[in-house]
Design a protein around this motif. Structure first.
Motif, PDB file in Angstrom:
ATOM      1  N   GLY A 207       0.838  -1.183   0.000  1.00 34.96           N
ATOM      2  CA  GLY A 207       0.000   0.000   0.000  1.00 34.96           C
ATOM      3  C   GLY A 207       0.876   1.235   0.000  1.00 34.96           C
ATOM      4  O   GLY A 207       2.098   1.157   0.184  1.00 34.96           O
ATOM      5  N   LEU A 208       0.267   2.405  -0.185  1.00 33.01           N
ATOM      6  CA  LEU A 208       1.045   3.635  -0.283  1.00 33.01           C
ATOM      7  C   LEU A 208       0.334   4.761   0.448  1.00 33.01           C
ATOM      8  O   LEU A 208      -0.837   5.059   0.181  1.00 33.01           O
ATOM      9  N   VAL A 209       1.054   5.370   1.389  1.00 36.58           N
ATOM     10  CA  VAL A 209       0.617   6.577   2.085  1.00 36.58           C
ATOM     11  C   VAL A 209       1.661   7.654   1.817  1.00 36.58           C
ATOM     12  O   VAL A 209       2.863   7.403   1.981  1.00 36.58           O
ATOM     13  N   VAL A 210       1.228   8.837   1.386  1.00 35.04           N
ATOM     14  CA  VAL A 210       2.139   9.950   1.133  1.00 35.04           C
ATOM     15  C   VAL A 210       1.868  11.039   2.159  1.00 35.04           C
ATOM     16  O   VAL A 210       0.742  11.181   2.656  1.00 35.04           O
ATOM     17  N   TYR A 211       2.901  11.812   2.458  1.00 28.86           N
ATOM     18  CA  TYR A 211       2.730  12.863   3.462  1.00 28.86           C
ATOM     19  C   TYR A 211       3.715  13.986   3.213  1.00 28.86           C
ATOM     20  O   TYR A 211       4.800  13.813   2.661  1.00 28.86           O
TER      21      TYR A 211
ATOM     22  N   THR B  40      -2.836   4.557  -2.240  1.00 27.80           N
ATOM     23  CA  THR B  40      -3.156   3.238  -2.774  1.00 27.80           C
ATOM     24  C   THR B  40      -3.404   2.289  -1.612  1.00 27.80           C
ATOM     25  O   THR B  40      -2.537   2.142  -0.753  1.00 27.80           O
ATOM     26  N   PRO B  41      -4.559   1.648  -1.540  1.00 24.09           N
ATOM     27  CA  PRO B  41      -4.782   0.640  -0.489  1.00 24.09           C
ATOM     28  C   PRO B  41      -3.954  -0.602  -0.767  1.00 24.09           C
ATOM     29  O   PRO B  41      -3.307  -0.724  -1.811  1.00 24.09           O
TER      30      PRO B  41
ATOM     31  N   LEU C 256       1.601   4.974  -8.221  1.00 20.93           N
ATOM     32  CA  LEU C 256       2.914   5.339  -7.697  1.00 20.93           C
ATOM     33  C   LEU C 256       3.636   6.287  -8.648  1.00 20.93           C
ATOM     34  O   LEU C 256       4.212   7.301  -8.226  1.00 20.93           O
ATOM     35  N   HIS C 257       3.615   5.964  -9.954  1.00 26.86           N
ATOM     36  CA  HIS C 257       4.315   6.806 -10.918  1.00 26.86           C
ATOM     37  C   HIS C 257       3.539   8.080 -11.249  1.00 26.86           C
ATOM     38  O   HIS C 257       4.118   9.017 -11.812  1.00 26.86           O
ATOM     39  N   ALA C 258       2.248   8.115 -10.919  1.00 24.37           N
ATOM     40  CA  ALA C 258       1.497   9.352 -11.095  1.00 24.37           C
ATOM     41  C   ALA C 258       1.738  10.321  -9.948  1.00 24.37           C
ATOM     42  O   ALA C 258       1.420  11.504 -10.047  1.00 24.37           O
TER      43      ALA C 258
ATOM     44  N   PRO D 242     -13.255   7.718   2.066  1.00 23.30           N
ATOM     45  CA  PRO D 242     -13.828   8.608   1.063  1.00 23.30           C
ATOM     46  C   PRO D 242     -12.978   8.723  -0.180  1.00 23.30           C
ATOM     47  O   PRO D 242     -13.477   8.990  -1.256  1.00 23.30           O
ATOM     48  N   GLN D 243     -11.637   8.459  -0.053  1.00 25.70           N
ATOM     49  CA  GLN D 243     -10.804   8.560  -1.233  1.00 25.70           C
ATOM     50  C   GLN D 243     -11.162   7.502  -2.262  1.00 25.70           C
ATOM     51  O   GLN D 243     -11.104   7.737  -3.463  1.00 25.70           O
ATOM     52  N   VAL D 244     -11.545   6.320  -1.803  1.00 24.81           N
ATOM     53  CA  VAL D 244     -11.928   5.262  -2.732  1.00 24.81           C
ATOM     54  C   VAL D 244     -13.155   5.692  -3.525  1.00 24.81           C
ATOM     55  O   VAL D 244     -13.266   5.449  -4.726  1.00 24.81           O
TER      56      VAL D 244
END
Length: 507
Positions: free
Chosen positions: A126-130, A138-139, A151-153, A478-480
């Protein structure tokens, strides 16, 4: 080995008779020792050290320890598929545009993350950005195509600017989006080029399966012109990361080769093993059988005739059952794979080969294209390997990955006719699929244009819907929902809308 213990420790009480046996064996003396002087006795009396009584106490002691069942890891059932969850927490500050890692820290880490995912079979990522805020991009998923798309976007300029660090909230958000099930151990991979003193103290106090992957260098790097005038310090604070490492959190510096990937993978495997060992529903693996090796060595040096008889007689008694073991002892696995390959048993050949290229070719001939692609990705990326990898993707109808592999092969060998033909064939298939999709959309448009007018009747009194019933439904993610509401938007635009909307609550 920190979990080393004995599952049947009461057997260790039998070590006392072994000690007594050793004293008895040591006390045995020949009658000549009472007649002759000690120097002459030691020089003239021979053969005493070869007696079995000198070896027997040690053999009994090793046997007792084996019966006590030494162990240090849990035994996973055969039906249980080893699986783990890795949530990547990616820092997205402007310093990630620094070019001390070519082409930039951000792009280098995108490539590194995808390489790590390709090495981690059966692991969900999964991916968490901060930056100042935190977002679930991304879950958890095991689909590298879907993961690579977002990821590349992703890029640091998509996140809203602000003050402060969102590291604490990002780690908490990552933990919240990983299921708490014992069958899937959890790991957090924090990718950051800077950590504040407060965050470093917080990480040291938090008991979580976390490790840090640090991109950058101590001297820093140049930033694009857009950020160069801001006075951003891109140098790594090596001392602070060293303090974090000394506090017990693994810290790995990004390297130009793949050596850091091996370290990250090793830390993940160690964390998974530690979490499995902490489970109470799995049996401990009995490793006492490993002591058979030193016991045989003692017999070899203490009683050579006995061990020679065992070597001769055991194969004759158990020849049908031990044929595979004898092949492993006398024939290398790659040679066994070549033999099975020539015989047409490609599945067996793939299991025997240790060379990933030949293993991939055997899986390809066995029509196991998923395993073939996995083997080819582990081999050195030469032009031949990339061609086989492209063929494996094509057999799975992963057309874009096949095109990319052929392009990489042609970059290494531009005039390779076979790679050019394969690429042209796949490109033709992609064009046909796109044309069919355009024709389908055009046909749907015509049906909508020529759809006859519908007769609509006014609602009678009491048949309507109250406005208060049309309130938005709350969602745990809510992001989904936004992904599905904005399917026509590009991945980068979708992420930008997600971040700008700022719908994720701070955990």
């Amino acid at each position: 080995m920190s979990d080393f213990h004995f599952t049947h420790p009461w057997w260790l009480a039998a070590l006392l008779p072994c000690v007594l046996l050793w004293f008895v064996a040591s006390g045995q003396r020949s009658a000549w020792h009472q007649i002759m002087d000690k120097p002459f006795a030691r020089a003239l009396i021979i053969g005493r050290k070869k007696r079995i009584t000198r070896v027997l106490p040690w053999l009994c002691a090793l046997g007792v320890i084996a019966l006590a069942s030494p162990t240090w890891q849990r035994e996973l059932p055969a039906a249980l598929t080893p699986q783990s969850n890795v949530m990547v927490v990616l820092q997205q500050d402007p310093a990630m545009y620094a070019q001390d890692l070519t082409p930039s820290r951000h792009q280098r880490m995108q490539s590194k993350i995808m390489q790590l995912m390709s090495r981690s079979t059966g692991t969900h990522f999964g991916l968490v950005v901060y930056h100042s805020g935190v977002y679930l991009t991304t879950p958890l998923t095991s689909d590298p195509t879907f993961y690579s798309l977002f990821l590349h976007a992703q890029s640091p300029n998509l996140l809203p600017e602000g003050e402060g660090s969102g590291l604490k909230q990002a780690v908490n958000l990552a933990m919240k989006n990983m299921p708490e099930t014992p069958d899937a151990p959890r790991n957090i991979l924090l990718i950051a080029d800077s950590v504040s003193p407060q965050d470093a103290t917080w990480l040291a106090q938090r008991k979580a399966p976390i490790q840090i992957w640090v991109p950058g260098t101590a001297r820093g790097g140049e930033l694009p012109e857009k950020y160069a005038q801001r006075g951003i310090d891109t140098r790594l604070n090596v001392e602070r990361f060293s303090q974090i490492r000394d506090g017990g959190i693994p810290v790995t510096l990004v390297t130009s080769d793949d050596s850091d990937l091996s370290v990250i993978t090793s830390h993940i495997q160690q964390s998974v093993a530690a979490q499995n060992n902490a489970r109470g529903d799995l049996h401990w693996k009995n490793s006492g059988y490993l002591l058979a090796i030193p016991m045989l060595l003692l017999l070899l040096f203490g009683r050579r005739q006995l061990i020679c008889w065992l070597v001769v007689l055991m194969p004759l008694i158990y020849a049908p059952q031990s044929q595979a073991a004898w092949q492993d002892a006398w024939i290398s696995p790659d040679v066994q794979g070549q033999i099975a390959f020539r015989q047409g048993d490609y599945q067996k050949a793939a299991q025997r080969f240790q060379d990933p290229l030949w293993q991939g070719i055997a899986y390809y001939r066995a029509e196991d294209y998923v395993a073939a692609a996995s083997a080819f990705r582990q081999a050195p990326q030469t032009a031949d390997v990339l061609l086989w990898l492209g063929n494996s993707y094509a057999q799975q109808k992963q057309w874009q990955q096949a095109i990319n592999s052929y392009d990489r092969a042609l970059s290494l060998r531009p005039d390779w006719d076979m790679a050019q033909k394969n690429r042209a064939a796949i490109a033709s298939i992609i064009m046909q699929l796109r044309q069919k999709e355009r024709d389908r959309q055009a046909a749907q448009g015509k049906e909508q244009d020529y759809k006859p007018d519908e007769i609509k009747h006014d609602l009678k009194k009491g048949q309507g819907v109250n406005q208060k019933d049309l309130q938005p439904v709350a969602s745990s993610s809510p992001q989904v929902n936004q992904w599905f509401d904005n399917l026509e938007v590009s991945p980068s635009g979708l992420l930008e809308n997600l971040y700008r909307a700022n719908t994720e609550e701070t955990p």
